[in-house]
Design an enzyme around this catalytic site. Structure first.
Site, short mmCIF file in Angstrom:
data_model
loop_
_atom_site.label_atom_id
_atom_site.label_comp_id
_atom_site.label_asym_id
_atom_site.label_seq_id
_atom_site.Cartn_x
_atom_site.Cartn_y
_atom_site.Cartn_z
N TRP A 31 -21.77 -2.79 -0.22
CA TRP A 31 -23.07 -2.65 -0.86
C TRP A 31 -23.25 -1.22 -1.32
CZ3 TRP A 31 -25.72 -6.54 -2.52
CH2 TRP A 31 -25.64 -7.77 -1.88
N ASP A 73 -7.36 -1.23 -8.81
CA ASP A 73 -8.38 -2.25 -9.07
C ASP A 73 -9.25 -1.90 -10.26
OD1 ASP A 73 -9.63 -4.67 -8.61
OD2 ASP A 73 -11.08 -3.84 -7.20
#
Length: 782
Positions: A137, A257
């Site tokens: 988060w 990524d």
């Protein structure tokens, strides 16, 4: 802001501590080290572009960061996975936000661990959760120790990923680059649900849009950047992403990524330049060669499992993700969707093709065929950016090539030169059709740009010092020095072509291939194309040059070579089509051909194919010329295509674009005079210049720099004769303006022929030219 102190840089040190122009760290820390960007409120509905620089990203307004706080942060069930790597079924999780895995019993929690109002480490006041990264988060907070500047706190989605937090922390502490999010601190705070202490990374707040938002909004017709998303914007993003990847790779790290969700485009309101794009969420960063850690990546950005199993994650696998990122963003551009019309796309089509080729190479299934490094990919992408931008607005953006030596050779076959005396000695002057100036393939083979010698070649210094040396003298020096390297083999190959010794060129190329130990080097393809041209095999040359274009999409040289090949084949097919058409008319008149035999589909007709090839040649020549006005061979190619279509005015207009600083400026002006006064061929017959064309030719001729600047001289006499012949021919053909001036025109032409006779080297030539003067002088009864 503080001025950059690096020599030659006029940038300023922005709030990141880096120069917004050159990207280097400040030599002395700036006064304000932490950004306050985003702390002031702006209109949430307004995003206005404040720049029209096609090489830059638009500046747009961005809302106050608090407007992006999530009211009900949830992790979608479809992406939830158990954190236990040994779990037999990682998806066997109950629907609630926290609990235990049904397959292995491992505890999980996907709930935000911080609540609005929490004070972390007695310094960071949590505002709320505003995003979810791949590994945690993301919270917006205020730094209460520094004017409540906005910062970002990033925690983990699942405490089972603690090992990834450690990896990310170690990576981030060593990274300092303007295109990578900065880390300020690492702090701990109890989880709001479990009470267990958790680690948070404190990062800079970046006021901008995630690339995924930019793509989605653009795809649906809105303007997230304040103007339509164009290919130039995608490339500008790509260049800054590649700068960040190059930085990581040089330090032995892989990003792994890369995807639109992990890249933010800053608004630009604070004057940012080189740091408009930021890589975020570095949780997947790992050491090059490390095959023991957990692999984090996203399909289809990541390479295939087979490649990972064979090679692991590599620089080339990172470049694959960059290629897929660019491809995805391009699919959302106005150039791809056509949302803002197609005329603009047609103008930049070659540039778009070059961009697609960059992506194709980065995504090649063979890792060895991808770019060697992020810097190599950026070099080609930078060239494509200049190409697309110049095609878009017509403004040249030259940049010296690092791979090709600029050639001074003008590929015009003499169109830009005053005709020699032999023109009048060898042929009759009337109705001489203008030679459009297309050089023969073997001439082009030795006139195209030459690849630069690689710095690591043992003969590089010798070749650099002998850049303008006579080829044979250079070969003698190389032989004396006993240097036999790939570069010397290429030199010998080109020397063989210059000497019209095709066998020697082929043998030298064979030696180059053997010395290189393989067939992957693009220079082999380039020289194969040159040899094919010298052998008059234009189709094979085109195939070789296209392979070079696929490897080097940002270079001009392959496009110039391909343009010539398309032009050559287009004109050949035009001649074939006209011949076939004439044969068909005659056969039909004789009643021999059947209706079926006479049927030809429009797409298969030679003339249609020829026009397609000429259109291709025109587009490639234009791409080179719009970007770099020093490549005058390109504008001569454009003019030839116009002449092939009978467009005299269009050819002259193009030639007039040659800048006065060019070494070929005078050649272009001479060519314009010859085109204005020349007899052209076109489908359907001959095109003779009219009085207006000839008046323009005469006016231009008077202003030409000829004979060393002298008002009269041999070159001026010859060119005057060319124009005067055309005037008399137009008069005899019944031109409404010139037909009344036949006697005066004959008198002028007679004087020119007698002046030409004085230039003759032999008595026979002089006699021939005097006979021409007598032949064309006015008939008198005196």
């Amino acid at each position: 802001m503080t001025a950059c102190t690096r020599p030659g840089c006029d940038g300023t040190i922005d709030e990141t501590g880096f120069c917004d122009t050159c990207g280097h760290r400040a030599e002395a820390p700036p006064a304000a080290a932490v950004s306050s960007a985003g702390s002031s409120s702006t209109s949430t509905g307004s995003r206005r572009s404040r720049t029209s620089d096609p090489l830059s990203l638009p500046v747009f307004d961005f809302p106050d960061p608090t407007s992006r706080i999530l009211t009900d942060p949830q992790v979608p069930v479809r992406v939830r996975r158990c954190g236990n790597p040994e779990c037999p079924d990682p998806t066997a999780l109950p629907a609630q936000g926290a609990g235990f895995c049904l397959a292995c019993g491992t505890a999980f929690s996907f709930l935000p661990s911080l609540e609005p109002g929490d004070l972390v480490a007695d310094q960071y006041l949590v505002v709320g959760c505003f995003a979810r990264g791949g590994l945690g988060w993301i919270y917006l907070a205020k730094d209460t120790h520094l004017d409540d500047n906005p910062v970002v706190l990033k925690g983990l989605i699942d405490v089972a990923d603690e090992d990834l937090a450690t990896a990310e922390r170690q990576a981030l502490t060593t990274i300092s680059h303007p295109n990578i999010v900065r880390i300020f601190n690492f702090v701990s705070h109890p989880d709001a649900h479990t009470g267990v202490s958790r680690t948070y990374i404190v990062m800079e707040y970046v006021d901008g849009l995630v690339l995924n938002e930019v793509a989605e909004q653009s795809r649906h017709g809105t303007l997230p950047l304040g103007e339509p998303l164009r290919t130039e914007h995608v490339i500008a993003v790509g260049l800054q992403v590649l700068a960040a990847l190059d930085y990581l790779h040089e330090r032995g790290l892989l990003y792994c990524d890369l995807k639109p969700d992990n890249v933010i485009v800053r608004s630009g309101r604070q004057g940012e330049r080189g740091n408009r794009v930021k890589l975020i969420d570095l949780g997947a960063v790992r050491r090059i060669g490390d095959r023991s850690g957990k692999i984090v990546g996203t399909r289809p950005f990541q390479v295939s499992e087979a490649e990972i199993a064979e090679r692991g994650l590599t620089v080339q696998s990172d470049l694959h993700t960059a290629g897929e990122l660019l491809r995805r963003l391009y699919s959302a551009t106005a150039d791809r969707t056509g949302q803002y019309g197609v005329a603009d796309r047609h103008r930049v089509e070659v540039g778009l093709e070059s961009f697609r080729r960059v992506c194709t190479r980065a995504l090649d299934g063979d890792p060895d065929r991808r770019f060697a490094s992020a810097a190599d990919m950026a070099d080609q992408l930078r060239g494509v950016l200049r190409e697309v931008a110049s095609l878009r607005d017509g403004q040249p953006r030259p940049e010296p090539s690092t791979l090709f030596v600029h050639t001074a050779t003008l590929l015009d076959d003499g169109l830009g030169a005053v005709p020699p005396l032999r023109r009048w000695v060898d042929a009759l002057p009337e109705d001489v059709v203008l030679d459009h100036g297309r050089p023969a393939p073997d001439v082009v083979a030795i006139g195209l740009p030459v690849p630069r010698a690689t710095a690591d070649d043992p003969a590089a210094d010798v070749l650099a010092a002998a850049d303008a040396e006579d080829p044979q003298r250079l070969l003698d020096r190389l032989e004396t020095a006993g240097l036999r390297t790939p570069e010397t083999a290429f030199v010998r190959c080109r020397a063989g072509l210059a000497a019209r010794d095709l066998d020697a060129a082929v043998e030298s190329l064979r030696q180059a291939r053997a010395l290189l130990g393989g067939d992957r080097d693009w220079r082999l393809r380039w020289h194969e194309g040159l040899i094919a041209l010298a052998d008059d095999d234009v189709a094979e040359a085109e195939e070789a040059f296209d392979a070079v274009y696929a490897e080097l999409p940002g270079e001009d040289a392959p496009k110039l070579a391909l343009a010539y090949c398309a032009e050559h084949e287009g004109l050949r097919m035009t001649a074939e089509g006209l011949h076939t058409k004439a044969e068909g008319v005659r056969t039909k008149a004789e009643g021999v051909r059947t209706k079926a035999e006479g049927r030809r589909t429009e797409d298969d007709s030679p003339l249609v194919k020829a026009e397609r090839l000429l259109t291709r040649a025109e587009a490639l020549y234009r791409a080179v010329w719009r970007r770099d006005r020093s490549v005058v061979s390109a504008v001569f190619g454009l003019a030839r295509v116009r002449l092939a279509r009978g467009d005299r005015a269009g050819a002259v207009e193009l030639l007039d674009e040659t800048p006065p600083v060019s070494r070929h400026y005078d050649a272009a002006r001479i060519a314009a005079v010859r085109v204005l006064s020349g007899l052209l061929t076109r489908p359907g017959g001959l095109d003779r210049p009219n009085a207006a064309d000839l008046a323009a030719a005469t006016d231009r001729l008077a202003k030409l720099y000829l004979d060393g600047g002298a008002p009269t001289g041999q070159s001026r006499v010859r060119l005057e004769a060319v124009v005067q012949e055309a005037e008399l021919a137009a008069s005899l053909a019944g031109d409404e303006v010139l037909r009344h001036w036949e006697e005066a025109l004959r008198e002028r032409l007679e004087r020119s022929y007698r002046a030409l006779a004085r230039q003759a080297d032999t008595r026979a030539e002089r006699s021939h030219l005097v006979d021409l003067a007598n032949r064309y002088r006015p008939v008198t009864f005196r």
